[in-house]
Motif scaffolding. Sequence first.
Motif, PDB file in Angstrom:
ATOM      1  N   SER A  82       0.942  -1.180  -0.021  1.00 53.05           N
ATOM      2  CA  SER A  82       0.031   0.095  -0.011  1.00 53.05           C
ATOM      3  C   SER A  82       0.716   1.325  -0.059  1.00 53.05           C
ATOM      4  O   SER A  82       2.103   1.152   0.527  1.00 53.05           O
ATOM      5  CB  SER A  82      -0.800   0.013   1.258  1.00 53.05           C
ATOM      6  OG  SER A  82      -1.858  -1.048   1.334  1.00 53.05           O
ATOM      7  N   VAL A  83       0.370   2.496  -0.527  1.00 50.82           N
ATOM      8  CA  VAL A  83       1.155   3.612  -0.496  1.00 50.82           C
ATOM      9  C   VAL A  83       0.635   4.389   0.593  1.00 50.82           C
ATOM     10  O   VAL A  83      -0.845   4.406   0.471  1.00 50.82           O
ATOM     11  CB  VAL A  83       0.972   4.164  -1.983  1.00 50.82           C
ATOM     12  CG1 VAL A  83       1.821   5.481  -1.963  1.00 50.82           C
ATOM     13  CG2 VAL A  83       1.692   3.065  -2.982  1.00 50.82           C
ATOM     14  N   ILE A  84       1.420   5.294   1.232  1.00 47.45           N
ATOM     15  CA  ILE A  84       0.832   6.116   2.189  1.00 47.45           C
ATOM     16  C   ILE A  84       1.547   7.595   2.159  1.00 47.45           C
ATOM     17  O   ILE A  84       2.427   7.692   1.285  1.00 47.45           O
ATOM     18  CB  ILE A  84       0.974   5.825   3.817  1.00 47.45           C
ATOM     19  CG1 ILE A  84       2.927   5.569   3.827  1.00 47.45           C
ATOM     20  CG2 ILE A  84       0.425   4.261   4.074  1.00 47.45           C
ATOM     21  CD1 ILE A  84       3.078   5.586   5.280  1.00 47.45           C
ATOM     22  N   ASP A  85       1.014   8.426   2.847  1.00 44.09           N
ATOM     23  CA  ASP A  85       1.519   9.881   2.896  1.00 44.09           C
ATOM     24  C   ASP A  85       1.805  10.620   1.645  1.00 44.09           C
ATOM     25  O   ASP A  85       2.800  10.655   0.946  1.00 44.09           O
ATOM     26  CB  ASP A  85       3.100   9.632   3.540  1.00 44.09           C
ATOM     27  CG  ASP A  85       3.567  11.082   3.902  1.00 44.09           C
ATOM     28  OD1 ASP A  85       3.095  12.095   3.805  1.00 44.09           O
ATOM     29  OD2 ASP A  85       4.838  11.179   4.253  1.00 44.09           O
ATOM     30  N   PHE A  86       0.619  11.053   1.435  1.00 44.04           N
ATOM     31  CA  PHE A  86       0.482  11.905  -0.022  1.00 44.04           C
ATOM     32  C   PHE A  86       0.546  13.327   0.262  1.00 44.04           C
ATOM     33  O   PHE A  86       0.084  14.088  -0.620  1.00 44.04           O
ATOM     34  CB  PHE A  86      -0.827  11.576  -0.649  1.00 44.04           C
ATOM     35  CG  PHE A  86      -1.197  10.325  -1.229  1.00 44.04           C
ATOM     36  CD1 PHE A  86      -1.099   8.999  -0.373  1.00 44.04           C
ATOM     37  CD2 PHE A  86      -0.935   9.980  -2.702  1.00 44.04           C
ATOM     38  CE1 PHE A  86      -1.058   7.815  -1.075  1.00 44.04           C
ATOM     39  CE2 PHE A  86      -0.882   8.875  -3.579  1.00 44.04           C
ATOM     40  CZ  PHE A  86      -1.121   7.835  -2.546  1.00 44.04           C
ATOM     41  N   GLU A  87       1.232  13.620   1.188  1.00 47.61           N
ATOM     42  CA  GLU A  87       1.267  15.228   1.451  1.00 47.61           C
ATOM     43  C   GLU A  87       2.340  15.732   0.472  1.00 47.61           C
ATOM     44  O   GLU A  87       2.481  17.095   0.402  1.00 47.61           O
ATOM     45  CB  GLU A  87       1.846  15.617   3.050  1.00 47.61           C
ATOM     46  CG  GLU A  87       3.101  15.185   3.443  1.00 47.61           C
ATOM     47  CD  GLU A  87       3.147  15.578   4.740  1.00 47.61           C
ATOM     48  OE1 GLU A  87       2.627  16.436   5.217  1.00 47.61           O
ATOM     49  OE2 GLU A  87       4.407  14.948   5.408  1.00 47.61           O
ATOM     50  N   GLY A  88       3.184  14.899  -0.309  1.00 47.50           N
ATOM     51  CA  GLY A  88       3.996  15.433  -1.108  1.00 47.50           C
ATOM     52  C   GLY A  88       5.345  16.058  -0.225  1.00 47.50           C
ATOM     53  O   GLY A  88       5.514  15.741   1.072  1.00 47.50           O
ATOM     54  N   GLU A  89       6.039  16.875  -1.126  1.00 49.15           N
ATOM     55  CA  GLU A  89       7.604  17.353  -0.422  1.00 49.15           C
ATOM     56  C   GLU A  89       6.959  18.646   0.616  1.00 49.15           C
ATOM     57  O   GLU A  89       6.678  19.597   0.015  1.00 49.15           O
ATOM     58  CB  GLU A  89       8.329  17.798  -1.366  1.00 49.15           C
ATOM     59  CG  GLU A  89       9.665  18.238  -1.084  1.00 49.15           C
ATOM     60  CD  GLU A  89      10.245  17.545   0.161  1.00 49.15           C
ATOM     61  OE1 GLU A  89      10.709  18.034   1.142  1.00 49.15           O
ATOM     62  OE2 GLU A  89      10.709  16.372  -0.081  1.00 49.15           O
ATOM     63  N   PRO A  90       6.926  18.525   1.702  1.00 49.15           N
ATOM     64  CA  PRO A  90       6.481  19.647   2.719  1.00 49.15           C
ATOM     65  C   PRO A  90       6.811  20.887   2.549  1.00 49.15           C
ATOM     66  O   PRO A  90       6.399  21.983   2.901  1.00 49.15           O
ATOM     67  CB  PRO A  90       6.541  19.189   4.198  1.00 49.15           C
ATOM     68  CG  PRO A  90       7.118  17.540   3.971  1.00 49.15           C
ATOM     69  CD  PRO A  90       7.581  17.405   2.601  1.00 49.15           C
TER      70      PRO A  90
END
Length: 494
Positions: free
Chosen positions: A383-391
């Motif tokens: 599964s893929v997590i953490d879609f916030e991108g490059e903060p």
Amino acid sequence: MTKAASTRITPYGAPDRAVSANDAAALLGSLAPLLHDWLPRQRWFAGKGRAVTGFVPVTVTELRPTHAGDPALLHLLVRVEQGAAGVSASAGDCYQLLLGVREALPPHLASARLGRATQGPLAGLTVYEGLHDPSLAELLLERLRNAGSWGPLRFGRARPIPAGLTGKLLDAEQSNSSLVYGDAVHGNAAHGDAERGDAERGDAYILKILRRVFPGPHPDLELPLALAAEGCDRVPAPVAWFEADDPTGGDETLTLGVLQPYLRGSRDGWQLALAALGADREFTSEARSLGRATAEVHLALASALPTVTLGRRQTGQLAHGMLGRLDTAAQAVPALIPYVPGLRAAFDALAGLDEAARGRPAQRVHGDLHLGQALRTPDGRWSVIDFEGEPAIPLAERRRPQPPVRDVAGMLRSFDYAARSHEPWRADWATRCRAAFCEGYAQASGTDPRSEPELLRAYETDKAVYEVLYEARHRPAWLPVPMAAIRRLAGEHQ
Ligand SMILES: Nc1ncnc2c1ncn2[C@@H]1O[C@H](COP(=O)(O)OP(=O)(O)OP(=O)(O)O)[C@@H](O)[C@H]1O
Ligand SMILES: [Mg+2]
């Protein structure tokens, strides 16, 4: 303009005494001396190295007023001023804080202590990091379970959440804070459930509390929601979330937290890759299935959200941005300078591509994909997590459609990092993983990322340049890792 507190601030021990909304500022007067010391030490505080000069309350909400000796839970959005005096307060970053307030802290919360307030409405009371307190963590989940508004906070829910779950703050080096909620009877999911083999136990959830918050749709909620609606099961579907109204009075909300199913017993790709290296095992089968999972996420994002076609001009702009970042990095890290001509050639090749005339598809992407952002459950599923991108990149830019190969490049660099962090360095191992990942991606998407080598190389180069700058600033011991890639990528163009 500061927006005043939206619910009353009740001084501890006097629950009936309502305090006017304007006392949000007075409350900050209580907290500021404690925050000055505590905030810059937090892993998620992005403004390290610049003196904190003040705090401006954006919203202050009592998620629970003090009552009969129970701890209070204060929710604060606080703008942190770090400029010279007189610099506009609106320029500071806005952080989300959840603070507990008690008369005295029990020993198990000692490590969560900010300190004892000496002035203002909280004088004499102890303030602490509320998320460490199981009773306050439960309270927050109750707000999510019940949905609805609470002062300026709005709690939304996609599915029912069972009652009686207990929460525990993850002890991870993160840029946000996450709480794992699980069944108290069976022990908390946060406690190494992989080792205890309790994958069959009841529902568990993870609540990600975003720390630095911005107005506008946040990709960490937006993209998983869109993927869930599209039927993509490669991302844990949001179960609940909470937001705040735009403090500037605009239409944009601030996403504050997202609750998702907790993938019990999962390990991230970075841990698994290092374990494979340590045991002298190949990782190609895992890399291939990770390539397939990534392609599935990309296909679903392209179908769920708007796509665009980048023409020659936009492709030129992409290359121009990459060149600019290279120049900045080379000024800061002299070791890059000998490679600049070779690296520039990679970006020039992107700008000069014939395909650019026909147009290149761009879509929403993950934006910060690497092995640590992929979780593999015991049944072998990624599964893929953490879609916030490059903060560090502004939110609007992170939400812009981009060629999906950007994510592919991120993952390819990550295999390189894994191989390089193992002694002896296993370059061949990384090469095989990278090929397998691209094969898997091609199988699921019909497009092999290697079929456009100039595009892939430009994105890999851009990423390696970013890594050089990051490592030079923060982890000099790691600098040889991206520098090895820089030599390879520059060499391909000499
Ligand atoms: N759905 C999930 N199931 C199990 N564990 C999870 C889940 N989501 C996140 N985690 C764990 O929590 C950690 C932090 O999550 P996440 O990456 O979303 O936070 P972050 O603050 O953005 O971290 P970073 O600073 O690394 O970007 C992950 O590395 C992973 O170990
Ligand atoms: Mg993150």
